[in-house]
Design an enzyme around this catalytic site. Sequence first.
Site, PDB file in Angstrom:
ATOM      1  N   HIS A 135      27.070 -81.179 -38.336  1.00 14.33           N
ATOM      2  CA  HIS A 135      27.830 -80.576 -39.436  1.00 14.33           C
ATOM      3  C   HIS A 135      28.909 -81.565 -39.823  1.00 14.33           C
ATOM      4  O   HIS A 135      29.729 -81.962 -38.991  1.00 14.33           O
ATOM      5  CB  HIS A 135      28.447 -79.227 -39.029  1.00 14.33           C
ATOM      6  CG  HIS A 135      29.120 -78.550 -40.177  1.00 14.33           C
ATOM      7  ND1 HIS A 135      28.496 -77.618 -40.981  1.00 14.33           N
ATOM      8  CD2 HIS A 135      30.366 -78.716 -40.698  1.00 14.33           C
ATOM      9  CE1 HIS A 135      29.314 -77.228 -41.932  1.00 14.33           C
ATOM     10  NE2 HIS A 135      30.468 -77.879 -41.785  1.00 14.33           N
ATOM     11  N   CYS A 136      28.919 -81.979 -41.089  1.00 12.98           N
ATOM     12  CA  CYS A 136      29.845 -83.030 -41.515  1.00 12.98           C
ATOM     13  C   CYS A 136      30.977 -82.444 -42.361  1.00 12.98           C
ATOM     14  O   CYS A 136      30.717 -81.910 -43.433  1.00 12.98           O
ATOM     15  CB  CYS A 136      29.087 -84.085 -42.322  1.00 12.98           C
ATOM     16  SG  CYS A 136      30.186 -85.377 -42.928  1.00 12.98           S
ATOM     17  N   PRO A 137      32.251 -82.539 -41.880  1.00 11.83           N
ATOM     18  CA  PRO A 137      33.350 -82.008 -42.689  1.00 11.83           C
ATOM     19  C   PRO A 137      33.534 -82.778 -44.001  1.00 11.83           C
ATOM     20  O   PRO A 137      34.053 -82.225 -44.968  1.00 11.83           O
ATOM     21  CB  PRO A 137      34.577 -82.165 -41.777  1.00 11.83           C
ATOM     22  CG  PRO A 137      34.191 -83.200 -40.769  1.00 11.83           C
ATOM     23  CD  PRO A 137      32.701 -83.091 -40.600  1.00 11.83           C
ATOM     24  N   ASN A 140      31.362 -81.009 -46.137  1.00  8.08           N
ATOM     25  CA  ASN A 140      31.513 -79.571 -45.938  1.00  8.08           C
ATOM     26  C   ASN A 140      30.142 -78.881 -45.876  1.00  8.08           C
ATOM     27  O   ASN A 140      29.919 -77.829 -46.469  1.00  8.08           O
ATOM     28  CB  ASN A 140      32.369 -78.970 -47.074  1.00  8.08           C
ATOM     29  CG  ASN A 140      32.594 -77.484 -46.892  1.00  8.08           C
ATOM     30  OD1 ASN A 140      32.706 -77.001 -45.768  1.00  8.08           O
ATOM     31  ND2 ASN A 140      32.663 -76.752 -47.992  1.00  8.08           N
ATOM     32  N   ASN A 141      29.211 -79.527 -45.179  1.00  8.95           N
ATOM     33  CA  ASN A 141      27.854 -78.988 -45.110  1.00  8.95           C
ATOM     34  C   ASN A 141      27.165 -79.579 -43.889  1.00  8.95           C
ATOM     35  O   ASN A 141      27.636 -80.577 -43.328  1.00  8.95           O
ATOM     36  CB  ASN A 141      27.091 -79.385 -46.382  1.00  8.95           C
ATOM     37  CG  ASN A 141      25.896 -78.481 -46.649  1.00  8.95           C
ATOM     38  OD1 ASN A 141      25.593 -77.592 -45.851  1.00  8.95           O
ATOM     39  ND2 ASN A 141      25.223 -78.718 -47.758  1.00  8.95           N
TER      40      ASN A 141
END
Length: 281
Positions: A135-137, A140-141
Amino acid sequence: MAAAAAARCGRDPCGALCPLLAYLSVGYADYAVLAHVLHGPALRGSPWCPFHAVTFNLIVLLLLACHTRAVFADPGTVPLPGTAIDFSDLRSAAPRKTEQSPEEWTVCSRCEAYRPPRAHHCRVCHRCVRRMDHHCPWINNCVGELNQKYFIQFLFYAGLASAYAAGLVLVAWLGPAGGDGAENRVQTAHCIVLLLESLLFGAFVTVVFYDQVVSIITDEPVPEQLRGRGLKEAKRPRGCRAKLALLQGVFGNGCVLAWLFPCSCGTPAGPAYAPLPACDV
Ligand SMILES: [Zn+2]
Ligand SMILES: [Zn+2]
């Protein structure tokens, strides 16, 4: 997908702050390049200025387009069961041997989705995602089967923009100095900030880009797309052909030039397997 993105922001404040920081950084870099590097004393009036301005803005445009697609694309969310399914019969029954090896499908203990092999549950999205990487901030997905291409393209253009900006700063510094003292000081200050930003972001995205590409081409399990076409484990191609097939699984079977653009042409529309395997429930 916009509603889903907004919901993720609520659950993970980093998911709102990191994209905002990315947009501010890209906006500042564009401003600094156009207003202080290309229009600075060293490069002002050069016939190359319009070329650099158009090329840099083109890279920035592609960077933003890839980022937007990575943010709003469905990463490959596994559908939730429409009704509560009692899996007790499935567990007690003898496993059915079929080509798709349904015994590798599992039921998520958190969202109860009946998920294919290599799908993982994301604690931020609260859903299972096919071939989830992380999950990559910054987008945001989740980075999963259906949006990894856009994420890697975003990293590529962010690295390219950083290298371009750093190169332009060096050219501006090596060129002849001009203008008055105050103008030079302002230009130097912006050049230093832009160079630091480019080096910091450039190094970060290059490391993540390298990590993503290596994780694709060293993928040991056979991708679901290949397995769906009946490619047996023993007959799996080795070497360059295998790496190309693995990259095509992410970037699509179309022209390699299409890999550079955030379009869905040539990319697999979805999983090669059915959403749910045939089971006598
Ligand atoms: Zn789950
Ligand atoms: Zn997620």
